[in-house]
Design a protein around this motif. Sequence first.
Motif, short mmCIF file in Angstrom:
data_model
loop_
_atom_site.label_atom_id
_atom_site.label_comp_id
_atom_site.label_asym_id
_atom_site.label_seq_id
_atom_site.Cartn_x
_atom_site.Cartn_y
_atom_site.Cartn_z
N ASP A 92 0.82 -1.20 0.00
CA ASP A 92 0.00 0.00 0.00
C ASP A 92 0.86 1.25 0.00
O ASP A 92 0.39 2.34 -0.35
N ALA A 93 2.13 1.10 0.40
CA ALA A 93 3.06 2.23 0.41
C ALA A 93 3.82 2.35 -0.91
O ALA A 93 4.74 3.16 -1.03
N GLY A 94 3.44 1.53 -1.91
CA GLY A 94 4.14 1.52 -3.20
C GLY A 94 5.01 0.28 -3.33
O GLY A 94 5.04 -0.58 -2.44
N GLU A 95 5.71 0.17 -4.46
CA GLU A 95 6.62 -0.97 -4.64
C GLU A 95 7.90 -0.72 -3.86
O GLU A 95 8.59 0.27 -4.09
N LEU A 96 8.21 -1.64 -2.95
CA LEU A 96 9.38 -1.52 -2.09
C LEU A 96 10.42 -2.56 -2.48
O LEU A 96 10.08 -3.68 -2.88
N ALA A 97 11.69 -2.18 -2.37
CA ALA A 97 12.79 -3.09 -2.70
C ALA A 97 13.67 -3.27 -1.47
O ALA A 97 14.08 -2.28 -0.84
N PHE A 98 13.95 -4.53 -1.14
CA PHE A 98 14.75 -4.83 0.05
C PHE A 98 15.91 -5.77 -0.29
O PHE A 98 15.78 -6.66 -1.13
N LEU A 99 17.01 -5.55 0.39
CA LEU A 99 18.13 -6.49 0.41
C LEU A 99 18.04 -7.25 1.72
O LEU A 99 17.82 -6.65 2.78
N SER A 100 18.21 -8.55 1.69
CA SER A 100 18.09 -9.34 2.92
C SER A 100 19.47 -9.77 3.42
O SER A 100 20.38 -10.03 2.63
N THR A 101 19.60 -9.83 4.74
CA THR A 101 20.81 -10.34 5.37
C THR A 101 20.41 -11.31 6.47
O THR A 101 19.29 -11.25 6.99
N THR A 102 21.33 -12.19 6.83
CA THR A 102 21.08 -13.18 7.87
C THR A 102 22.12 -13.04 8.97
O THR A 102 23.31 -12.98 8.70
N THR A 103 21.64 -12.99 10.22
CA THR A 103 22.53 -12.90 11.37
C THR A 103 22.35 -14.15 12.24
O THR A 103 21.22 -14.52 12.56
N VAL A 104 23.45 -14.78 12.59
CA VAL A 104 23.41 -15.93 13.49
C VAL A 104 24.34 -15.65 14.66
O VAL A 104 25.21 -14.78 14.59
N PHE A 105 24.17 -16.42 15.74
CA PHE A 105 25.02 -16.25 16.91
C PHE A 105 26.34 -16.98 16.71
O PHE A 105 26.36 -18.14 16.27
N GLY A 106 27.43 -16.31 17.03
CA GLY A 106 28.75 -16.94 16.90
C GLY A 106 29.01 -17.91 18.04
O GLY A 106 28.54 -17.71 19.17
N THR A 107 29.73 -18.98 17.73
CA THR A 107 30.13 -20.01 18.69
C THR A 107 29.00 -20.45 19.63
O THR A 107 29.14 -20.40 20.85
#
Length: 263
Positions: A218-233
């Motif tokens: 509803d806010a228009g066409e949006l473009a996103f880049l995705s990233t993934t975060t995981v916990f270390g060790t």
Amino acid sequence: MTTLAETDRPIGTLLRHWRERRRMSQLQLAGLAEVSARHVSFLETGRSRPTRAMLLRLSEQLDIPLRERNSLLLAGGFAPAYPEHALGDVPMAAVADAIGQILHAHLPAPAVVVDRHWQMVDGNDAVALLVEGCSPRLLEPPVNVLRLSLHPDGMAPRIANLGQWRAHLLHRLDHQIAVTGDDVLADLAVELADYPCEDPAGPPEPGALVVPIRIRTDAGELAFLSTTTVFGTPLDVTVAELAVETFHPADAATADALQRHER
């Protein structure tokens, strides 16, 4: 997938299963674990019984997920080495707090927390912008974010580059299956691949560095880049299986739209 229900399988069979899944020879594994290839062979054939320390060493070199390392230890007659807590348990307070901070700090952009099967554990308020118009039944817990993304009653009809995004998600899921051997994920991959998609994947956009998701809202066409975060060790099964998926504005128009939507 090696599960607690499969601990009646011989320990040597399980070790060979993971070595072959990692496409290692006995000699390669032996070199990494600093033992002889003969010893690895004896462990796999049952001529030698592995110690707890040896199982943990081999599991580390084979990069076996913590849940399956516990199964391997049980098959060898040992107690599990890695605890598994619910996110609301007292020992997980620091982890839950860190997740909450990440989700809040990422506003006004969307962010979700998923488990090993891509079921949503938590999300920030901006996620509502992505899932508007989705069938209520797909939003009933447990919500599987991959199913929600690609289902024809989910986000799929509003994803402008569905072919590209679908190919990206299926490739990522295939890689995860190859690493974990998880039967639940394998079944999910079959289900997702069967969803209709008339939009061919096509080549990446000229000059593109990553595949964005372009979604009509509803806010228009949006473009996103995705990233993934995981916990270390991680040393807890639950922590090892959690991932924070964050969506960053891919252009100025999307960033402006998010700011207006937050107001």
